[in-house]
Every structure is written in structure tokens, then in C-alpha cells.
Design a protein around this motif. Structure first.
Motif, PDB file in Angstrom:
ATOM      1  N   LEU A 284      47.632  60.683  46.957  1.00 46.89           N
ATOM      2  CA  LEU A 284      48.171  60.718  45.604  1.00 46.89           C
ATOM      3  C   LEU A 284      48.484  59.315  45.097  1.00 46.89           C
ATOM      4  CD1 LEU A 284      50.675  63.691  46.058  1.00 46.89           C
ATOM      5  CD2 LEU A 284      48.347  63.800  45.139  1.00 46.89           C
ATOM      6  N   GLN A 285      48.576  59.186  43.783  1.00 48.44           N
ATOM      7  CA  GLN A 285      48.968  57.927  43.176  1.00 48.44           C
ATOM      8  C   GLN A 285      50.157  58.152  42.255  1.00 48.44           C
ATOM      9  OE1 GLN A 285      46.438  56.374  39.996  1.00 48.44           O
ATOM     10  NE2 GLN A 285      45.213  58.237  40.039  1.00 48.44           N
ATOM     11  N   GLU A 286      50.983  57.134  42.113  1.00 44.64           N
ATOM     12  CA  GLU A 286      52.126  57.204  41.211  1.00 44.64           C
ATOM     13  C   GLU A 286      51.618  57.055  39.778  1.00 44.64           C
ATOM     14  OE1 GLU A 286      55.033  57.867  39.257  1.00 44.64           O
ATOM     15  OE2 GLU A 286      55.512  57.908  41.399  1.00 44.64           O
ATOM     16  N   THR A 287      51.841  58.060  38.964  1.00 38.23           N
ATOM     17  CA  THR A 287      51.289  58.054  37.603  1.00 38.23           C
ATOM     18  C   THR A 287      52.266  57.558  36.549  1.00 38.23           C
ATOM     19  OG1 THR A 287      51.906  60.391  37.419  1.00 38.23           O
ATOM     20  CG2 THR A 287      49.621  59.895  38.042  1.00 38.23           C
ATOM     21  N   TYR A 288      53.547  57.433  36.909  1.00 38.10           N
ATOM     22  CA  TYR A 288      54.548  56.990  35.937  1.00 38.10           C
ATOM     23  C   TYR A 288      55.241  55.700  36.368  1.00 38.10           C
ATOM     24  CZ  TYR A 288      54.298  61.476  33.468  1.00 38.10           C
ATOM     25  OH  TYR A 288      53.876  62.565  32.755  1.00 38.10           O
ATOM     26  N   PHE A 289      55.988  55.770  37.467  1.00 36.56           N
ATOM     27  CA  PHE A 289      56.894  54.685  37.843  1.00 36.56           C
ATOM     28  C   PHE A 289      56.218  53.657  38.742  1.00 36.56           C
ATOM     29  CE2 PHE A 289      59.385  58.580  37.149  1.00 36.56           C
ATOM     30  CZ  PHE A 289      60.066  58.179  36.017  1.00 36.56           C
ATOM     31  N   ASP A 290      55.198  53.040  38.197  1.00 36.86           N
ATOM     32  CA  ASP A 290      54.481  51.987  38.904  1.00 36.86           C
ATOM     33  C   ASP A 290      54.542  50.731  38.041  1.00 36.86           C
ATOM     34  OD1 ASP A 290      52.118  50.320  39.777  1.00 36.86           O
ATOM     35  OD2 ASP A 290      52.015  51.940  41.247  1.00 36.86           O
ATOM     36  N   GLU A 291      54.698  49.605  38.684  1.00 32.49           N
ATOM     37  CA  GLU A 291      54.857  48.354  37.944  1.00 32.49           C
ATOM     38  C   GLU A 291      53.688  48.074  37.005  1.00 32.49           C
ATOM     39  OE1 GLU A 291      56.835  45.222  36.504  1.00 32.49           O
ATOM     40  OE2 GLU A 291      57.632  46.643  38.005  1.00 32.49           O
ATOM     41  N   LYS A 292      52.502  48.481  37.382  1.00 28.57           N
ATOM     42  CA  LYS A 292      51.331  48.206  36.552  1.00 28.57           C
ATOM     43  C   LYS A 292      51.348  48.959  35.225  1.00 28.57           C
ATOM     44  CE  LYS A 292      48.426  51.663  38.878  1.00 28.57           C
ATOM     45  NZ  LYS A 292      47.205  51.858  39.719  1.00 28.57           N
ATOM     46  N   PHE A 293      52.233  49.975  35.116  1.00 30.96           N
ATOM     47  CA  PHE A 293      52.329  50.732  33.872  1.00 30.96           C
ATOM     48  C   PHE A 293      53.507  50.301  33.000  1.00 30.96           C
ATOM     49  CE2 PHE A 293      50.500  54.139  36.777  1.00 30.96           C
ATOM     50  CZ  PHE A 293      49.194  53.869  36.392  1.00 30.96           C
TER      51      PHE A 293
ATOM     52  N   SER B 178      54.108  47.688  31.143  1.00 30.26           N
ATOM     53  CA  SER B 178      53.770  47.171  29.810  1.00 30.26           C
ATOM     54  C   SER B 178      53.382  48.271  28.845  1.00 30.26           C
ATOM     55  CB  SER B 178      52.623  46.153  29.918  1.00 30.26           C
ATOM     56  OG  SER B 178      51.459  46.762  30.443  1.00 30.26           O
ATOM     57  N   TRP B 179      52.921  49.395  29.384  1.00 30.40           N
ATOM     58  CA  TRP B 179      52.548  50.535  28.526  1.00 30.40           C
ATOM     59  C   TRP B 179      53.774  51.357  28.152  1.00 30.40           C
ATOM     60  CZ3 TRP B 179      52.564  55.736  27.736  1.00 30.40           C
ATOM     61  CH2 TRP B 179      51.587  56.275  26.896  1.00 30.40           C
ATOM     62  N   TYR B 180      54.608  51.633  29.150  1.00 26.39           N
ATOM     63  CA  TYR B 180      55.737  52.539  28.922  1.00 26.39           C
ATOM     64  C   TYR B 180      56.924  51.882  28.218  1.00 26.39           C
ATOM     65  CZ  TYR B 180      53.658  56.354  31.553  1.00 26.39           C
ATOM     66  OH  TYR B 180      52.835  57.369  31.963  1.00 26.39           O
ATOM     67  N   THR B 181      57.107  50.592  28.396  1.00 31.48           N
ATOM     68  CA  THR B 181      58.255  49.924  27.782  1.00 31.48           C
ATOM     69  C   THR B 181      58.278  50.067  26.260  1.00 31.48           C
ATOM     70  OG1 THR B 181      58.457  48.331  29.587  1.00 31.48           O
ATOM     71  CG2 THR B 181      59.461  47.738  27.488  1.00 31.48           C
ATOM     72  N   PRO B 182      57.188  49.783  25.535  1.00 30.08           N
ATOM     73  CA  PRO B 182      57.203  49.988  24.077  1.00 30.08           C
ATOM     74  C   PRO B 182      57.441  51.434  23.680  1.00 30.08           C
ATOM     75  CG  PRO B 182      55.350  48.611  24.724  1.00 30.08           C
ATOM     76  CD  PRO B 182      55.917  49.178  25.980  1.00 30.08           C
ATOM     77  N   VAL B 183      56.866  52.351  24.450  1.00 26.04           N
ATOM     78  CA  VAL B 183      57.050  53.771  24.157  1.00 26.04           C
ATOM     79  C   VAL B 183      58.516  54.156  24.292  1.00 26.04           C
ATOM     80  CG1 VAL B 183      56.496  56.124  24.887  1.00 26.04           C
ATOM     81  CG2 VAL B 183      54.707  54.376  24.862  1.00 26.04           C
ATOM     82  N   MET B 184      59.142  53.731  25.381  1.00 25.61           N
ATOM     83  CA  MET B 184      60.545  54.052  25.613  1.00 25.61           C
ATOM     84  C   MET B 184      61.451  53.408  24.561  1.00 25.61           C
ATOM     85  SD  MET B 184      60.650  56.151  28.001  1.00 25.61           S
ATOM     86  CE  MET B 184      59.425  56.820  29.112  1.00 25.61           C
ATOM     87  N   ASN B 185      61.110  52.221  24.133  1.00 26.09           N
ATOM     88  CA  ASN B 185      61.905  51.563  23.088  1.00 26.09           C
ATOM     89  C   ASN B 185      61.836  52.340  21.776  1.00 26.09           C
ATOM     90  OD1 ASN B 185      62.784  49.477  24.727  1.00 26.09           O
ATOM     91  ND2 ASN B 185      61.068  48.137  24.208  1.00 26.09           N
ATOM     92  N   LYS B 186      60.667  52.854  21.454  1.00 33.83           N
ATOM     93  CA  LYS B 186      60.519  53.657  20.232  1.00 33.83           C
ATOM     94  C   LYS B 186      61.312  54.958  20.339  1.00 33.83           C
ATOM     95  CE  LYS B 186      55.994  51.888  18.817  1.00 33.83           C
ATOM     96  NZ  LYS B 186      54.562  52.213  18.571  1.00 33.83           N
ATOM     97  N   LEU B 187      61.256  55.575  21.506  1.00 31.86           N
ATOM     98  CA  LEU B 187      62.013  56.817  21.714  1.00 31.86           C
ATOM     99  C   LEU B 187      63.508  56.562  21.626  1.00 31.86           C
ATOM    100  CD1 LEU B 187      60.013  58.466  24.653  1.00 31.86           C
ATOM    101  CD2 LEU B 187      60.004  59.119  22.247  1.00 31.86           C
ATOM    102  N   LEU B 188      63.943  55.408  22.101  1.00 31.73           N
ATOM    103  CA  LEU B 188      65.357  55.052  22.034  1.00 31.73           C
ATOM    104  C   LEU B 188      65.813  54.927  20.583  1.00 31.73           C
ATOM    105  CD1 LEU B 188      67.928  54.311  23.547  1.00 31.73           C
ATOM    106  CD2 LEU B 188      67.127  51.934  23.622  1.00 31.73           C
TER     107      LEU B 188
END
Length: 242
Positions: A211-220, A222-232
Motif C-alpha cells: 500500500l501507499q500513503e495517499t494523504y499524509f505524505d510529504e510529497k503531497f 504542496s497540493w493539500y496545503t492550499p486546499v486546507m487553507n481555503k477550507l479554513l
């Protein structure tokens, strides 16, 4: 069956249907009598995949006096390529297919070898009163067929809607009893994995390495940070208004 090949995947052909029917049917020599399609997915739901619901009516070859129905829900790639790549559908499909075909069979075999008193393989009858609650126990949400080549992936599962289950409306919250039941279910699941890791660490490492980590991986990040900021920002706006 051509419509399924066009709607679901090029690889979801008559051979797949025949294999599912042979695995699930009680008949000795089952044949497909009819295929009926269910209601389409509500707009805005299931952004990672295209969801197709249908049921296969089958009977014994040479006699149609008795029939049975196999309800199926199939997830396949979104038709929109940008959507598929943006939400990394390939990664999630691969993980889910590996879970059903390799990880869960291993965990299930381990709990059965221990003669667990209440194994994670049934849906308690009292849960049936949650008509609009999609209660997806692993073995009951059984994978009937799956294929992955990163282009024509699909996952065919038993459709629990035919057992008086349904998707929870997006604007409806879980009540306390439902929440506790989910926690109990995950408690059982994690207990099995912890026990396997303790008693058969090599086997445990073998299945998790697939299996691979699909969410909490350092390589992601840069993708999730802007999304989370918008949700905030959305959350703050809502809290200020209410």
C-alpha cells in the motif's frame, strides 16, 4: 453488455460478468436473463470515480421458473481526464484494489485462525434500522471483481442498497449511536492488524508494503496545503455567520 463496457471500462466485459455470476449464483449453470440499471449518482458526489449501479437477473440454463438477482455497484475512472489526474484517482484505485484482494484476505484469514468470537464479518441486525446509513463492513461490501492498468481500472462491489441500506445524505450528520458503531467496527479492524503485527510481523510487513500513503505524505504537502487553507476560510466564514 456492450453498454457496461462503454459506461464502466473497456475491460468490464462479458467475461467479467460471467465470472461474477458464477461466483455469486446458487444455480449450477447460471445464465444472464436481464441487466437493469439503477439510479445515477447525485451530482457533486463521488468525485474520485464514476459510480454505476446495476443488477443482474439470472436463472438456470434451460429454465426460467426461478430467478435470482445480483446487485452490483461499480466504481471506475471519471470520464474527465483533468478530474482523474487532479484527484489522483489512479492512486486511490490501486490502494483499494490491493486492500480487497491482498490485505483484507490476509487479515480475515488470521482472525479466522484465532477462532475470534465475534469476527469482523457480519452486519448486526439492529443496524438495519439505519435505512439511510451506508454501513460498509469489509466482507459485506465484498469486492466481486477488480482490474487495474491505470487506464481502465474498475472495482465491482456488492450493492448494499438492496439490503435496505443507502447513502447518508450529505447534509445529514451521524447520530451518537451510529458514530459509536463505526468506532466499534474500526476498533475490531485495527485490533486484527495489531495482533497480526505482533504475532506475524513478517506477514504484516509484507501486506502493508503493497500500500501507499495517499494523504499524509510529504510529497503531497504542496497540493493539500492550499486546499486546507481555503477550507479554513470557509469554516471561519461559517462560524462568524452562525
Amino acid at each position: 453488455m456492450d453498454i457496461l463496457t462503454k459506461t464502466v471500462s473497456e475491460k468490464f466485459n462479458s467475461n467479467v460478468i460471467t465470472d461474477i455470476v458464477n461466483k455469486k449464483s446458487k444455480f449450477t449453470n447460471p445464465i444472464v436473463k436481464n441487466i437493469s440499471f439503477g439510479a445515477p449518482t447525485t451530482k457533486g458526489e463521488s468525485y474520485l470515480s464514476l459510480v454505476t449501479r446495476f443488477s443482474i437477473e439470472i436463472c438456470e440454463a434451460g429454465s426460467d421458473k426461478e430467478t435470482e438477482t445480483i446487485p452490483i455497484i461499480v466504481k471506475s475512472f471519471p470520464s474527465n481526464l483533468a478530474r482523474k489526474e487532479t484527484f489522483r484517482s489512479v492512486d486511490f484505485f490501486e490502494n483499494e484494489i490491493l486492500f480487497y484482494n491482498k490485505v483484507w484476505p490476509c487479515l480475515d484469514a488470521f482472525q479466522k485462525s484465532k477462532n475470534v468470537k465475534n469476527p469482523l464479518d457480519i452486519v448486526p441486525e439492529y443496524v438495519h434500522k439505519f435505512i439511510y446509513f451506508a454501513f460498509k463492513y469489509f466482507s459485506h461490501f465484498r469486492c466481486l471483481s477488480a482490474f487495474t492498468d491505470e487506464k481502465n481500472d474498475f472495482i465491482a462491489l456488492t450493492d448494499l442498497c438492496y439490503s435496505k441500506y443507502g447513502g447518508l445524505p450529505r447534509n445529514t450528520s451521524l447520530n451518537f449511536e451510529q458514530t459509536i458503531e463505526i468506532i466499534r467496527t474500526f476498533r475490531k479492524f485495527h485490533a486484527i492488524s495489531l495482533a497480526l503485527n505482533d504475532q506475524k510481523p513478517d506477514e504484516f510487513q509484507k501486506i502493508i508494503s503493497t500500500l501507499q500513503e495517499t494523504y499524509f505524505d510529504e510529497k503531497f504537502r504542496s497540493w493539500y496545503t492550499p486546499v486546507m487553507n481555503k477550507l479554513l476560510l470557509v469554516l471561519r466564514s461559517y462560524l462568524c455567520q452562525n
